[in-house]
Design a protein around this motif. Structure first.
Motif, PDB file in Angstrom:
ATOM      1  N   PHE A  62       0.838  -1.203   0.000  1.00 26.24           N
ATOM      2  CA  PHE A  62       0.000   0.000   0.000  1.00 26.24           C
ATOM      3  C   PHE A  62       0.874   1.254   0.000  1.00 26.24           C
ATOM      4  N   ALA A  63       1.869   1.284   0.891  1.00 24.42           N
ATOM      5  CA  ALA A  63       2.739   2.453   1.023  1.00 24.42           C
ATOM      6  C   ALA A  63       3.676   2.625  -0.162  1.00 24.42           C
ATOM      7  N   GLU A  64       4.069   1.530  -0.807  1.00 25.18           N
ATOM      8  CA  GLU A  64       5.088   1.600  -1.849  1.00 25.18           C
ATOM      9  C   GLU A  64       4.539   1.464  -3.269  1.00 25.18           C
ATOM     10  N   VAL A  65       3.239   1.195  -3.404  1.00 26.88           N
ATOM     11  CA  VAL A  65       2.622   1.121  -4.736  1.00 26.88           C
ATOM     12  C   VAL A  65       1.505   2.159  -4.855  1.00 26.88           C
ATOM     13  N   LEU A  66       0.488   2.059  -4.039  1.00 26.19           N
ATOM     14  CA  LEU A  66      -0.650   2.973  -4.156  1.00 26.19           C
ATOM     15  C   LEU A  66      -0.261   4.415  -3.828  1.00 26.19           C
ATOM     16  N   CYS A  67       0.448   4.607  -2.731  1.00 25.71           N
ATOM     17  CA  CYS A  67       0.810   5.970  -2.331  1.00 25.71           C
ATOM     18  C   CYS A  67       1.708   6.664  -3.351  1.00 25.71           C
ATOM     19  N   PRO A  68       2.736   6.015  -3.905  1.00 29.12           N
ATOM     20  CA  PRO A  68       3.507   6.683  -4.956  1.00 29.12           C
ATOM     21  C   PRO A  68       2.670   7.018  -6.194  1.00 29.12           C
ATOM     22  N   LEU A  69       1.716   6.159  -6.539  1.00 27.69           N
ATOM     23  CA  LEU A  69       0.851   6.460  -7.684  1.00 27.69           C
ATOM     24  C   LEU A  69       0.009   7.709  -7.418  1.00 27.69           C
ATOM     25  N   LEU A  70      -0.505   7.845  -6.199  1.00 23.41           N
ATOM     26  CA  LEU A  70      -1.258   9.047  -5.839  1.00 23.41           C
ATOM     27  C   LEU A  70      -0.373  10.287  -5.897  1.00 23.41           C
ATOM     28  N   ILE A  71       0.859  10.146  -5.420  1.00 19.34           N
ATOM     29  CA  ILE A  71       1.796  11.275  -5.418  1.00 19.34           C
ATOM     30  C   ILE A  71       2.157  11.674  -6.850  1.00 19.34           C
ATOM     31  N   VAL A  72       2.426  10.711  -7.703  1.00 15.37           N
ATOM     32  CA  VAL A  72       2.739  11.003  -9.107  1.00 15.37           C
ATOM     33  C   VAL A  72       1.565  11.725  -9.762  1.00 15.37           C
ATOM     34  N   ALA A  73       0.363  11.277  -9.489  1.00 12.17           N
ATOM     35  CA  ALA A  73      -0.833  11.910 -10.066  1.00 12.17           C
ATOM     36  C   ALA A  73      -1.126  13.262  -9.438  1.00 12.17           C
ATOM     37  N   GLY A  74      -0.571  13.491  -8.261  1.00  8.14           N
ATOM     38  CA  GLY A  74      -0.843  14.754  -7.577  1.00  8.14           C
ATOM     39  C   GLY A  74      -2.185  14.751  -6.881  1.00  8.14           C
ATOM     40  N   LEU A  75      -2.587  13.601  -6.379  1.00 11.54           N
ATOM     41  CA  LEU A  75      -3.892  13.441  -5.740  1.00 11.54           C
ATOM     42  C   LEU A  75      -3.701  13.044  -4.272  1.00 11.54           C
ATOM     43  N   LEU A  76      -4.231  13.832  -3.367  1.00  9.89           N
ATOM     44  CA  LEU A  76      -4.105  13.590  -1.924  1.00  9.89           C
ATOM     45  C   LEU A  76      -2.633  13.378  -1.541  1.00  9.89           C
ATOM     46  N   VAL A  77      -1.782  14.220  -2.062  1.00 11.21           N
ATOM     47  CA  VAL A  77      -0.333  14.043  -1.994  1.00 11.21           C
ATOM     48  C   VAL A  77       0.192  14.027  -0.565  1.00 11.21           C
ATOM     49  N   ARG A  78      -0.176  15.021   0.223  1.00 19.42           N
ATOM     50  CA  ARG A  78       0.352  15.071   1.599  1.00 19.42           C
ATOM     51  C   ARG A  78      -0.100  13.851   2.395  1.00 19.42           C
ATOM     52  N   LEU A  79      -1.330  13.470   2.225  1.00 23.79           N
ATOM     53  CA  LEU A  79      -1.848  12.281   2.908  1.00 23.79           C
ATOM     54  C   LEU A  79      -1.110  11.026   2.451  1.00 23.79           C
ATOM     55  N   ALA A  80      -0.822  10.926   1.166  1.00 20.64           N
ATOM     56  CA  ALA A  80      -0.121   9.761   0.618  1.00 20.64           C
ATOM     57  C   ALA A  80       1.330   9.685   1.082  1.00 20.64           C
ATOM     58  N   CYS A  81       1.906  10.798   1.479  1.00 20.78           N
ATOM     59  CA  CYS A  81       3.285  10.777   1.985  1.00 20.78           C
ATOM     60  C   CYS A  81       3.381  10.098   3.352  1.00 20.78           C
TER      61      CYS A  81
END
Length: 138
Positions: A62-81
């Protein structure tokens, strides 16, 4: 275009570059290998909180696949960090406390990178900019 506008555009491009390269780097180096070789990774993953290797691996994915995808897309970035930072801190402080800074430099650099994204936010070149209200800032 004045200097302030150029500076703002440069900052947004810098944040975009940081988000995309950092997110893809984490995804390809750590996330996808765990996801694509799940069974083998069950034998390798540490379980510092005694949740069981299966759940621990799912949380790491979850932390190493979904969260980086959210960060790359720029969606819920701070939360995904946040999950990424948690996994990095657990790895560096609990799983590998014997590592020197040199041995853990990749982890420390990722910690610096994603903490910077957490503090600075995604910039205007992100899907977050199109979200309503408070969601724009998470």
């Amino acid at each position: 275009m004045n200097a302030v506008q150029r500076n703002g555009q440069a900052q947004d491009l810098g944040l975009l570059f940081l988000r995309v390269t950092g997110g893809l780097f984490l995804l390809f180096v750590h996330g996808l290998p765990k996801l694509l070789d799940f069974t083998a990774q069950l034998q390798l993953i540490e379980d510092p909180f005694h949740l069981g290797t299966h759940l621990t691996l799912i949380l790491a994915i979850f932390a190493e696949v979904l969260c980086p995808l959210l960060i790359v897309a720029g969606l819920l970035v701070r939360l995904a960090c946040l999950p990424i930072l948690f996994v990095l801190l657990v790895a560096l402080l609990l799983v590998h406390p014997q590592w020197s800074v040199a041995e853990g430099q990749f982890g420390w650099l990722l910690l610096i990178l994603f903490t910077t994204v957490l503090i600075a936010g995604p910039g205007r070149l992100a899907l977050n900019a199109r979200l309503p209200g408070v969601l724009r800032y998470v």
